[in-house]
Design an enzyme around this catalytic site. Structure first.
Site, PDB file in Angstrom:
ATOM      1  N   GLN A   1     -10.230 -22.446 -33.060  1.00 11.94           N
ATOM      2  CA  GLN A   1     -10.897 -21.135 -33.134  1.00 11.94           C
ATOM      3  C   GLN A   1     -11.178 -20.542 -31.756  1.00 11.94           C
ATOM      4  OE1 GLN A   1     -13.888 -22.648 -36.233  1.00 11.94           O
ATOM      5  NE2 GLN A   1     -13.699 -20.485 -36.716  1.00 11.94           N
TER       6      GLN A   1
ATOM      7  N   HIS B   1     -14.299 -27.804 -44.301  1.00  8.32           N
ATOM      8  CA  HIS B   1     -13.866 -26.491 -43.803  1.00  8.32           C
ATOM      9  C   HIS B   1     -13.342 -26.611 -42.362  1.00  8.32           C
ATOM     10  CE1 HIS B   1     -14.752 -21.969 -43.208  1.00  8.32           C
ATOM     11  NE2 HIS B   1     -14.503 -22.412 -41.997  1.00  8.32           N
ATOM     12  N   GLU B   2     -14.082 -27.371 -41.534  1.00 10.27           N
ATOM     13  CA  GLU B   2     -13.685 -27.493 -40.127  1.00 10.27           C
ATOM     14  C   GLU B   2     -12.430 -28.355 -39.963  1.00 10.27           C
ATOM     15  OE1 GLU B   2     -14.970 -25.414 -38.188  1.00 10.27           O
ATOM     16  OE2 GLU B   2     -16.637 -24.908 -39.507  1.00 10.27           O
TER      17      GLU B   2
ATOM     18  N   HIS C   1      -9.428 -26.380 -40.491  1.00  9.08           N
ATOM     19  CA  HIS C   1      -9.013 -25.594 -39.313  1.00  9.08           C
ATOM     20  C   HIS C   1      -8.025 -26.391 -38.453  1.00  9.08           C
ATOM     21  CE1 HIS C   1     -11.217 -21.819 -39.225  1.00  9.08           C
ATOM     22  NE2 HIS C   1     -12.370 -22.427 -39.480  1.00  9.08           N
TER      23      HIS C   1
ATOM     24  N   CYS D   1     -16.688 -17.811 -42.178  1.00 10.42           N
ATOM     25  CA  CYS D   1     -15.992 -18.412 -41.041  1.00 10.42           C
ATOM     26  C   CYS D   1     -16.165 -17.490 -39.844  1.00 10.42           C
ATOM     27  CB  CYS D   1     -14.506 -18.565 -41.387  1.00 10.42           C
ATOM     28  SG  CYS D   1     -13.542 -19.325 -40.078  1.00 10.42           S
ATOM     29  N   LEU D   2     -16.439 -18.081 -38.687  1.00 13.49           N
ATOM     30  CA  LEU D   2     -16.626 -17.255 -37.491  1.00 13.49           C
ATOM     31  C   LEU D   2     -15.339 -16.531 -37.101  1.00 13.49           C
ATOM     32  CD1 LEU D   2     -18.906 -19.620 -35.350  1.00 13.49           C
ATOM     33  CD2 LEU D   2     -19.582 -17.585 -36.642  1.00 13.49           C
TER      34      LEU D   2
ATOM     35  N   GLY E   1     -20.535 -24.442 -37.853  1.00 16.02           N
ATOM     36  CA  GLY E   1     -19.391 -25.279 -37.507  1.00 16.02           C
ATOM     37  C   GLY E   1     -18.390 -24.468 -36.708  1.00 16.02           C
TER      38      GLY E   1
HETATM   39 NI    NI Z   1     -14.114 -21.517 -40.124  1.00 15.31          NI
END
Ligand code: NI
Length: 171
Positions: free
Chosen positions: A50, A134-135, A138, A92-93, A45
């Site tokens: 991000q 989660h997304e 963000h 998380c990226l 995701g």
């Molecule tokens: Ni994340």
């Protein structure tokens, strides 16, 4: 085009993102870039903030084996959450190599616009439910480490500050 993924801490990861007013070619390009960046990372995701774009857009694909199922969600909203919860080890990226258990509703119903401007609604469960929550977090400036205790969160944040210093020196 692969875009650079911001690493926590970054003020752009803490912002409440703006709703998308119109599906434009620029937005389609953003969605395509988000998918490309997510697959390349690799991740399941990725949300627009991000990559430094504070708009309410996210992409995901939680298929591990089998044909990819890329999803683009514009202005996503959780319209129902189950009382049942599940715990997944999240990463998380924007917080590379850090993982922690997070408890969330096990199922959620989400409404969003697709890239054709059509309203979509789907009930997610399993890893998809965790990922979409989660997304969406963000888009509200919230990271999975915000669910952890302050000590664990500070420890991870310090590691990320160190990582960013090292990366800046390497550039
Ligand atoms: Ni994340």
């Amino acid at each position: 085009m692969i875009r650079a993924i911001l690493i926590h801490p970054d003020p752009r990861l803490k912002k409440v993102c703006e709703p998308v007013a119109e599906i434009t070619p620029e937005l389609r390009q953003l969605a395509s870039d988000l998918l490309e960046t997510m697959y390349e990372a690799p991740g399941i995701g990725l949300a627009a903030p991000q990559v430094g774009v504070t708009k309410r857009v996210l992409v995901m694909d939680c298929i591990k084996d089998g044909p990819p199922e890329p999803m683009v969600l514009v202005n996503p909203e959780v319209v129902w959450s189950s009382e049942d919860v599940s715990v997944y080890e999240e990463g998380c990226l924007s917080i590379p190599d850090q993982y922690a258990d997070v408890k969330r509703p096990a199922e959620v119903k989400v409404r969003w616009l697709d890239l054709a401007g059509q309203e979509q609604e789907r009930q997610f469960h399993g890893i998809w439910a965790t990922c979409v929550q989660h997304e969406i977090d963000h888009l509200d400036g919230k990271l999975f480490i915000d669910y952890l205790g302050p000590l664990k969160r500070q420890m991870i944040t310090r590691k990320m500050e160190k990582l960013k210093r090292e990366r800046a020196r390497a550039d």
